[in-house]
Design a protein around this motif. Structure first.
Motif, mmCIF file in Angstrom:
data_model
loop_
_atom_site.group_PDB
_atom_site.id
_atom_site.type_symbol
_atom_site.label_atom_id
_atom_site.label_comp_id
_atom_site.label_asym_id
_atom_site.label_seq_id
_atom_site.Cartn_x
_atom_site.Cartn_y
_atom_site.Cartn_z
ATOM 1 N N VAL A 18 0.851 -1.195 0.000
ATOM 2 C CA VAL A 18 0.000 0.000 0.000
ATOM 3 C C VAL A 18 0.886 1.244 0.000
ATOM 4 O O VAL A 18 1.810 1.354 0.812
ATOM 5 N N SER A 19 0.610 2.184 -0.889
ATOM 6 C CA SER A 19 1.361 3.429 -0.925
ATOM 7 C C SER A 19 0.430 4.586 -1.266
ATOM 8 O O SER A 19 -0.589 4.396 -1.943
ATOM 9 N N VAL A 20 0.788 5.775 -0.800
ATOM 10 C CA VAL A 20 0.028 6.991 -1.100
ATOM 11 C C VAL A 20 0.599 7.595 -2.376
ATOM 12 O O VAL A 20 1.797 7.848 -2.470
ATOM 13 N N THR A 21 -0.270 7.854 -3.348
ATOM 14 C CA THR A 21 0.194 8.405 -4.628
ATOM 15 C C THR A 21 -0.227 9.845 -4.857
ATOM 16 O O THR A 21 0.354 10.532 -5.698
ATOM 17 N N ALA A 22 -1.248 10.319 -4.138
ATOM 18 C CA ALA A 22 -1.720 11.697 -4.316
ATOM 19 C C ALA A 22 -2.632 12.063 -3.154
ATOM 20 O O ALA A 22 -3.132 11.188 -2.427
ATOM 21 N N LEU A 23 -2.847 13.368 -2.984
ATOM 22 C CA LEU A 23 -3.796 13.870 -1.996
ATOM 23 C C LEU A 23 -4.782 14.806 -2.658
ATOM 24 O O LEU A 23 -4.404 15.667 -3.458
ATOM 25 N N SER A 24 -6.065 14.634 -2.332
ATOM 26 C CA SER A 24 -7.083 15.643 -2.597
ATOM 27 C C SER A 24 -7.303 16.408 -1.297
ATOM 28 O O SER A 24 -6.649 16.142 -0.292
ATOM 29 N N ASP A 25 -8.244 17.334 -1.299
ATOM 30 C CA ASP A 25 -8.469 18.097 -0.078
ATOM 31 C C ASP A 25 -8.798 17.189 1.106
ATOM 32 O O ASP A 25 -8.308 17.405 2.212
ATOM 33 N N GLN A 26 -9.658 16.195 0.880
ATOM 34 C CA GLN A 26 -10.123 15.354 1.996
ATOM 35 C C GLN A 26 -9.873 13.868 1.786
ATOM 36 O O GLN A 26 -10.367 13.046 2.555
ATOM 37 N N HIS A 27 -9.129 13.489 0.777
ATOM 38 C CA HIS A 27 -8.843 12.077 0.508
ATOM 39 C C HIS A 27 -7.369 11.873 0.193
ATOM 40 O O HIS A 27 -6.730 12.730 -0.415
ATOM 41 N N TRP A 70 -5.107 9.199 -2.014
ATOM 42 C CA TRP A 70 -5.202 8.178 -3.056
ATOM 43 C C TRP A 70 -4.174 7.093 -2.737
ATOM 44 O O TRP A 70 -2.972 7.370 -2.619
ATOM 45 N N LEU A 71 -4.641 5.859 -2.630
ATOM 46 C CA LEU A 71 -3.757 4.749 -2.332
ATOM 47 C C LEU A 71 -3.617 3.835 -3.542
ATOM 48 O O LEU A 71 -4.610 3.489 -4.193
ATOM 49 N N ARG A 72 -2.390 3.445 -3.809
ATOM 50 C CA ARG A 72 -2.141 2.390 -4.786
ATOM 51 C C ARG A 72 -1.984 1.079 -4.028
ATOM 52 O O ARG A 72 -1.267 1.021 -3.015
ATOM 53 N N THR A 73 -2.667 0.037 -4.472
ATOM 54 C CA THR A 73 -2.614 -1.243 -3.772
ATOM 55 C C THR A 73 -2.112 -2.330 -4.718
ATOM 56 O O THR A 73 -2.696 -2.581 -5.772
ATOM 57 N N LEU A 74 -1.025 -2.965 -4.341
ATOM 58 C CA LEU A 74 -0.454 -4.065 -5.101
ATOM 59 C C LEU A 74 -1.194 -5.364 -4.774
ATOM 60 O O LEU A 74 -1.979 -5.419 -3.811
ATOM 61 N N PRO A 75 -0.971 -6.434 -5.538
ATOM 62 C CA PRO A 75 -1.710 -7.685 -5.308
ATOM 63 C C PRO A 75 -1.604 -8.212 -3.880
ATOM 64 O O PRO A 75 -2.547 -8.838 -3.376
ATOM 65 N N GLU A 76 -0.491 -7.977 -3.208
ATOM 66 C CA GLU A 76 -0.339 -8.507 -1.841
ATOM 67 C C GLU A 76 -1.072 -7.681 -0.788
ATOM 68 O O GLU A 76 -1.128 -8.054 0.387
ATOM 69 N N ALA A 77 -1.635 -6.535 -1.187
ATOM 70 C CA ALA A 77 -2.313 -5.670 -0.221
ATOM 71 C C ALA A 77 -3.643 -6.281 0.218
ATOM 72 O O ALA A 77 -4.486 -6.628 -0.609
ATOM 73 N N ASP A 78 -3.806 -6.407 1.515
ATOM 74 C CA ASP A 78 -5.059 -6.888 2.101
ATOM 75 C C ASP A 78 -5.735 -5.690 2.744
ATOM 76 O O ASP A 78 -5.421 -5.301 3.872
ATOM 77 N N LEU A 79 -6.665 -5.071 2.020
ATOM 78 C CA LEU A 79 -7.251 -3.803 2.441
ATOM 79 C C LEU A 79 -8.729 -3.794 2.101
ATOM 80 O O LEU A 79 -9.116 -4.100 0.975
ATOM 81 N N GLU A 80 -9.567 -3.450 3.102
ATOM 82 C CA GLU A 80 -11.007 -3.420 2.912
ATOM 83 C C GLU A 80 -11.571 -2.080 3.358
ATOM 84 O O GLU A 80 -10.978 -1.381 4.190
ATOM 85 N N VAL A 81 -12.739 -1.725 2.822
ATOM 86 C CA VAL A 81 -13.468 -0.562 3.321
ATOM 87 C C VAL A 81 -13.703 -0.738 4.819
ATOM 88 O O VAL A 81 -14.104 -1.814 5.279
ATOM 89 N N GLY A 82 -13.424 0.310 5.559
ATOM 90 C CA GLY A 82 -13.571 0.269 7.010
ATOM 91 C C GLY A 82 -12.272 0.072 7.754
ATOM 92 O O GLY A 82 -12.185 0.375 8.953
ATOM 93 N N ASP A 83 -11.238 -0.460 7.093
ATOM 94 C CA ASP A 83 -9.936 -0.612 7.750
ATOM 95 C C ASP A 83 -9.362 0.745 8.134
ATOM 96 O O ASP A 83 -9.548 1.744 7.425
ATOM 97 N N TRP A 84 -8.646 0.774 9.245
ATOM 98 C CA TRP A 84 -7.882 1.950 9.626
ATOM 99 C C TRP A 84 -6.483 1.831 9.032
ATOM 100 O O TRP A 84 -5.868 0.760 9.103
ATOM 101 N N VAL A 85 -5.995 2.921 8.452
ATOM 102 C CA VAL A 85 -4.651 2.962 7.899
ATOM 103 C C VAL A 85 -3.868 4.054 8.621
ATOM 104 O O VAL A 85 -4.283 5.216 8.650
ATOM 105 N N GLY A 86 -2.748 3.671 9.220
ATOM 106 C CA GLY A 86 -1.881 4.628 9.907
ATOM 107 C C GLY A 86 -0.842 5.165 8.957
ATOM 108 O O GLY A 86 -0.087 4.404 8.344
ATOM 109 N N LEU A 87 -0.817 6.486 8.819
ATOM 110 C CA LEU A 87 0.100 7.147 7.891
ATOM 111 C C LEU A 87 1.223 7.840 8.648
ATOM 112 O O LEU A 87 0.987 8.541 9.640
ATOM 113 N N GLY A 88 2.447 7.652 8.174
ATOM 114 C CA GLY A 88 3.561 8.473 8.627
ATOM 115 C C GLY A 88 3.610 9.749 7.819
ATOM 116 O O GLY A 88 3.155 9.791 6.668
#
Length: 421
Positions: free
Chosen positions: A361-370, A372-390
């Protein structure tokens, strides 16, 4: 500092002004909410929410105190990083000489909370601000402010604004980091002219020299060391010329967050002058450190035997859309995350109380309130998950959050840091 003013921060009521806090906390005081020791993940905090790590914050404060002491440096950390009086207090408790600031508003905040020593790393020519500062100096003999001067014209404007003051304002001549750099006097000859202008007016008192090595063009170890040696030589020349007669000490100051090891090296070799030298370091980003810009630039990378700072911020977001296997969106953007130096970094994913690395999982862009995440095949990510950003760049992380939860490693929130931008 003023314990009464700091205590009043805990009396402020929690409401809609403070994003990320539990909606059912409205009406509680900050102190009451802190006493509840709510958990960041299970007790009603709303994403996005920025948090500071208790353990990492304390580690960074302790490390820089140790570093400054080891190298014989006085420390005035730059308060513009956090603009958080609670952190100013903790820095002063850890031995800081005072707090560095950049503009009059920041000085006013610091004075409300009783900061007694302020280094203003800018030439100040605003008449209203100068008169206000002069009034504070006249009213409080224990208040000390040191300010840059970098032009004869600036000295003239300061003198006009300060006429009638009972105490002169202490100033240091700012030596520019080089041609094409930011502020500061470009040549030693011009520095002498500015010092002469200071000596000619009763409203200012020359107490030393200063500058910012982070602006050295094409900065590398050799260039930064060379400029710092110029700064020290300027102090030596001024001292030999008798420009510091009648003082108790001479101020020599530098030090951002990328080259404080060079400052320590060169300042250690300052020769004996006619008076004791206050070797004043001003690095500020250390307090939270970061996961990007300063992780790469910190001098501790060059001197690992001295220790290592730890990134203390984490921005918690939630997946609100997963439109394709290659893409996801979380609910934090430019309004919430620093983005002026680097995009945020996806670090961890929480689901059902379990935390794991944000693999693929990587961040590729920012909008005002979102984000944008790029997710590779190994990414296990669902709606509702919490993502901690550095985050990268502490200064533009603090300024987006007026009240920041301070959490222990298990998510227990034990305090809240109030910022004033």
């Amino acid at each position: 500092m003023s314990t009464e003013a700091l205590a009043r921060l805990a009396e402020e009521r929690v409401d809609h002004r403070f994003k990320g806090l539990p909606p059912d906390a409205d009406g509680l005081t900050v102190g009451e909410l802190a006493a509840q020791r709510r958990n960041l993940f299970t007790d009603g905090f709303a994403t996005p929410v920025l948090s500071l790590s208790v353990e990492r914050l304390e580690h960074n404060l302790r490390l820089m105190e140790t570093y400054a002491t080891r190298h014989g440096l006085a420390f005035a950390p730059h308060g513009k990083t956090s603009m958080a009086p609670q952190l100013f207090q903790r820095q002063i408790d850890r031995g800081a000489w005072g707090i560095t600031l950049a503009v009059p508003h920041q000085v006013r905040v610091a004075r409300v909370f009783g900061v007694r020593r302020i280094f203003l790393a800018n030439e100040l020519v605003d008449e209203a601000a100068l008169r206000w500062i002069s009034g504070r100096l006249d009213a409080d003999p224990e208040f000390r402010l040191v300010c840059y001067v970098d032009s004869v014209r600036g000295v003239e404007l300061m003198d006009v604004a300060l006429r009638g003051a009972a105490r002169p304002v202490d100033v240091v001549v700012e030596l520019a980091a080089g041609e094409g750099a930011r502020t500061g006097v470009r040549t030693e000859k011009e520095c002498a002219a500015v010092a002469d202008a200071v000596a000619a007016v009763p409203t200012l008192r020359l107490v030393g020299v200063a500058g910012y090595e982070g602006e050295v063009p094409g900065a590398d170890a050799e260039r930064v060391h060379a400029w710092l040696r110029r700064l020290v030589a300027l102090a030596v020349d001024f001292d030999r010329a008798g420009r510091f007669a009648g003082l108790d000490e001479i101020v020599v100051s530098a030090g951002g967050s990328a080259w404080f090891d060079a400052v320590a090296d060169v300042f250690a070799a300052i020769p004996e002058l006619s008076l004791p030298v206050l070797k004043l370091l001003r690095s500020g980003a250390y307090v939270s450190h970061d996961d990007g810009h300063y992780r790469k630039l910190t001098p501790f990378n060059r001197v690992p035997e001295e220790g290592a700072l730890e990134p203390a911020f984490r921005l918690w977001t939630q997946v609100v859309s997963r439109p394709t296997p290659e893409q996801a969106f979380v609910n934090a953007g430019k309004r919430d995350a620093a983005y002026d130096l680097d995009l945020p970094f996806a670090q961890v994913i929480r689901r059902g109380g379990t935390e794991r690395p944000a693999a693929g999982v990587s961040v590729t862009a920012l909008s005002d309130q979102h984000a944008w995440l790029r997710t590779l095949p190994e990414a296990d990510l669902e709606v509702g998950d919490w993502v901690g950003l550095g985050l990268s760049h502490p200064c533009t992380s603090f300024d987006k959050w007026p009240l920041i939860p301070v959490a222990e490693a298990d998510g227990t929130v034990v305090d809240y840091i109030r910022t004033f931008f």
